[in-house]
Motif scaffolding. Structure first.
Motif, PDB file in Angstrom:
ATOM      1  N   ARG A   1       0.678  -1.163  -0.050  1.00 29.42           N
ATOM      2  CA  ARG A   1       0.022   0.033  -0.033  1.00 29.42           C
ATOM      3  C   ARG A   1       0.884   1.229  -0.207  1.00 29.42           C
ATOM      4  O   ARG A   1       0.304   2.484  -0.427  1.00 29.42           O
ATOM      5  CB  ARG A   1      -1.128   0.134   1.264  1.00 29.42           C
ATOM      6  N   ALA A   2       2.304   1.179   0.501  1.00 33.05           N
ATOM      7  CA  ALA A   2       3.012   2.328   0.524  1.00 33.05           C
ATOM      8  C   ALA A   2       3.301   2.942  -0.883  1.00 33.05           C
ATOM      9  O   ALA A   2       3.734   4.117  -0.918  1.00 33.05           O
ATOM     10  CB  ALA A   2       4.304   2.133   1.426  1.00 33.05           C
ATOM     11  N   HIS A   3       3.462   2.168  -1.837  1.00 30.56           N
ATOM     12  CA  HIS A   3       3.528   2.763  -3.400  1.00 30.56           C
ATOM     13  C   HIS A   3       4.962   3.082  -3.442  1.00 30.56           C
ATOM     14  O   HIS A   3       4.924   4.113  -4.303  1.00 30.56           O
ATOM     15  CB  HIS A   3       2.276   3.725  -3.923  1.00 30.56           C
ATOM     16  N   ASP A   4       5.851   2.554  -2.718  1.00 34.22           N
ATOM     17  CA  ASP A   4       7.326   2.939  -3.087  1.00 34.22           C
ATOM     18  C   ASP A   4       8.116   1.750  -3.653  1.00 34.22           C
ATOM     19  O   ASP A   4       8.051   0.673  -3.343  1.00 34.22           O
ATOM     20  CB  ASP A   4       8.016   3.332  -1.575  1.00 34.22           C
ATOM     21  N   PRO A   5       8.855   1.965  -4.697  1.00 31.96           N
ATOM     22  CA  PRO A   5       9.633   0.949  -5.468  1.00 31.96           C
ATOM     23  C   PRO A   5      10.436   0.351  -4.420  1.00 31.96           C
ATOM     24  O   PRO A   5      10.489  -0.973  -4.751  1.00 31.96           O
ATOM     25  CB  PRO A   5      10.367   1.931  -6.614  1.00 31.96           C
ATOM     26  N   ALA A   6      11.028   0.958  -3.565  1.00 32.41           N
ATOM     27  CA  ALA A   6      11.972   0.323  -2.763  1.00 32.41           C
ATOM     28  C   ALA A   6      11.228  -0.766  -1.747  1.00 32.41           C
ATOM     29  O   ALA A   6      11.659  -1.896  -1.413  1.00 32.41           O
ATOM     30  CB  ALA A   6      12.822   1.346  -1.973  1.00 32.41           C
ATOM     31  N   LEU A   7      10.046  -0.372  -1.333  1.00 28.62           N
ATOM     32  CA  LEU A   7       9.240  -1.222  -0.357  1.00 28.62           C
ATOM     33  C   LEU A   7       8.744  -2.252  -1.262  1.00 28.62           C
ATOM     34  O   LEU A   7       8.166  -3.089  -0.653  1.00 28.62           O
ATOM     35  CB  LEU A   7       8.293  -0.422   0.136  1.00 28.62           C
ATOM     36  N   GLU A   8       8.140  -2.023  -2.577  1.00 30.47           N
ATOM     37  CA  GLU A   8       7.581  -3.117  -3.311  1.00 30.47           C
ATOM     38  C   GLU A   8       8.634  -4.307  -3.437  1.00 30.47           C
ATOM     39  O   GLU A   8       8.232  -5.501  -3.209  1.00 30.47           O
ATOM     40  CB  GLU A   8       7.330  -2.571  -4.876  1.00 30.47           C
ATOM     41  N   GLU A   9       9.829  -4.080  -3.606  1.00 29.61           N
ATOM     42  CA  GLU A   9      10.923  -5.130  -3.800  1.00 29.61           C
ATOM     43  C   GLU A   9      10.832  -5.867  -2.468  1.00 29.61           C
ATOM     44  O   GLU A   9      11.140  -7.147  -2.159  1.00 29.61           O
ATOM     45  CB  GLU A   9      12.406  -4.425  -4.036  1.00 29.61           C
TER      46      GLU A   9
END
Length: 568
Positions: A264-272
């Motif tokens: 839900r944060a929609h941050d590419p780094a967190l998506e990984e």
């Protein structure tokens, strides 16, 4: 042939070079001057045993070096190259071979062949192809039946050698079969016990039917079953932590919540990172499934399975104790039937071997008869030709017979060979081993070598006082025969008789000189007046005696006379 030999600190010889070359070389000298050291030195080059007592007093070591002329290709050249040595080509199908031998006063020795260090045994191998040495001990050896048989076989040439080779082949075959049969019969009871034991072992193995690695697998299984309660508690606790018990959230749910929050944060780094958490969640589910299966397996096991496992381990343990390892037991299970079939076949094998033995004995009888026949034919010719030579050696009425009689079977045949001598008409021919005097034996030996040289030439002959016990006309004929032998071979003779030395084309004298308290000898080549003086010394002990010098010139003149003219 030997072209040159150099001696240093050998016996009484301080340093000497002997230029030998082809033909007949006579070596003379005063008693104690060191004539026999020449033969000793040659013996060292031929691989004979080295004796530190031969080292000159006060010297650290003695050495002998020789130069041989040999065929560039042949048995000698091949043996030299096998030993790592080289030959010097002469360009005419011949080559020079350099050999050397040294011995220290402490008894340590070295040998070289073709410029490379080599065992003395290599020199001995070469000697078989290069030279025949005859000394007084060799005359004594001629008294032995084996030496007389060997002389006949040499004279017999290819027919005898082929018959002998065939006999030895059949002899070795018959002996091998006899040994195998004897061992089989003698070990029959032992082999029967081995068969019974092997049969019982194979039956036990077939009943147990072990498999490779089964003992290790059972050990792991027994350990698990013995600790099943502890293992069940550990696995259940881990399963509960991963999958939950209804009151507490399970690890999979917690990981799913973490993944959704990151997505839900929609941050590419967190998506990984979210993808990695998802992967851990899937693996958590797999681990929980594996633990559930493990617990189910434990629930199905019980005391009865542990007892069965221990019983199976006991069976395998008995096999391991008997055979060393389970792999060894499995190997016996594979190879044992073949060995058992071989052991059970003993009766048939004995029958087959007995038949083979009988056939081999018949073949051996045929080969022995053929060898005897070849020897008898050669014996007749050898006796006739040696008798003719004896007439030329101042024994005109002597008769030599070579007898081939049945003897004890051996690798050399079934014949006893005896050289018989009747020294004068009417005398019974008796074995030279019992009846010949030293002088007669010398002449018989020389006559045999002259005759054999016509069919089996040897590159070099060395005679050490072959003229012992003879003199006068007999000595003249010995010298003449040595010269004749030198027509086909190189001849080196150590002699004390002028009658023998007169026929040499090369005369070497070992000369003794005194220098203070040290006595040394040198070797000189004699020609002209010097040779006449040495001949006079040999005749009378006085090198300047006019009568002896005249006699010496007469003897030297014989060398150019034909045998027929000299005997008339």
């Amino acid at each position: 042939m030997i072209e040159e030999m150099r001696l240093r600190d050998l016996g009484v010889i301080a340093e000497a070079t002997l230029a030998i070359g082809p033909g007949f070389t006579a070596i003379t000298g005063e008693t104690g001057a060191g004539k026999t050291m020449v033969v000793t030195g040659l013996g060292l080059l031929l691989g004979q045993r080295a004796d530190s007592g031969a080292v000159r007093a006060g010297a650290a070591q003695a050495s002998v070096d020789g130069v041989w002329i040999v065929p560039a290709d042949g048995a000698v050249a091949e043996r030299v190259r096998d030993a790592g040595g080289d030959l010097e080509p002469l360009g005419d199908g011949r080559a020079e071979l350099f050999v050397g031998r040294s011995i220290s006063s402490e008894g340590r020795g070295r040998a070289s062949v073709g410029g490379r260090a080599a065992p003395a045994g290599v020199l001995a191998d070469l000697a078989d192809e290069l030279v025949v040495v005859h000394g007084q001990s060799d005359q004594l050896r001629l008294r032995s039946a084996a030496a007389q048989r060997d002389a006949l076989d040499r004279f017999g040439g290819a027919p005898v050698q082929k018959a002998l080779a065939r006999y030895r082949e059949k002899y070795d075959r018959a002996r091998a079969i006899e040994r195998e049969l004897r061992d089989l019969v003698e070990d029959r009871d032992l082999r029967a016990r081995e068969a019974d034991e092997l049969r019982a072992q194979l039956a036990e193995l077939e009943q147990a039917a072990p498999t490779a690695g089964e003992d290790d697998e059972l050990a792991v299984r027994a350990e698990r079953l013995a600790n099943s309660e502890e293992l069940r508690l550990a696995a259940a606790t881990a399963h509960e932590a991963l999958s939950g018990d209804g009151e507490h959230p399970d690890a999979g749910s917690l990981l799913a919540d973490a993944r959704r929050a990151l997505e839900r944060a929609h941050d590419p780094a967190l998506e990984e990172i979210a993808a990695q958490v998802a992967d851990i969640g899937y693996r958590t589910v797999d681990l929980a499934t594996a633990l559930a299966a493990y617990l189910a397996d434990l629930d199905e096991s019980g005391p009865h399975e542990l007892a069965a496992v221990e019983e199976r381990r006991s069976v395998l343990g008995g096999l391991i104790r008997l055979h060393g390892t389970l792999d060894a037991a499995l190997a016996l299970l594979e190879t044992g039937p073949m060995r058992l079939a071989e052991l059970d076949d003993d009766s048939d094998r004995i029958e087959r071997l007995e038949a083979e033995r009988d056939a081999a004995a018949s073949d051996l009888d045929d080969a022995a008869a053929a060898l005897t026949s070849a020897r008898q034919k050669a014996a007749t010719r050898l006796g006739t030709q040696v008798t003719a030579e004896m007439r030329a050696l101042a024994m005109p009425d002597a008769r030599v017979e070579v007898q081939v009689a049945p003897g004890q079977a051996s690798a050399a045949g079934r014949d006893d060979v005896a050289i018989l001598l009747a020294p004068h008409p009417g005398a019974e021919a008796r074995s030279v081993a019992r009846s010949a005097s030293g002088g007669e034996l010398s002449r018989v030996m020389l006559a045999i070598e002259v005759v054999i040289a016509g069919v089996d030439p040897v590159p070099t002959f060395v005679f050490d006082e072959v003229d012992a016990g003879i003199g006068g006309a007999a000595a003249i004929e010995v010298g003449r025969r040595l010269a004749r032998l030198a027509e086909s071979s190189q001849v080196i003779a150590v002699t004390h008789l002028a009658q023998v030395a007169a026929f040499a084309n090369n005369h070497l004298s070992v000369v003794k000189a005194s220098d203070g308290s040290v006595t040394a000898s040198d070797v000189r080549r004699l020609e002209g007046d010097d040779r006449e003086a040495e001949m006079a010394r040999l005749l009378s002990g006085m090198p300047d005696s006019e009568a002896a010098l005249l006699h010496a010139r007469e003897l030297l003149a014989l060398r150019g006379a034909s045998p027929a003219s000299s005997q008339n």
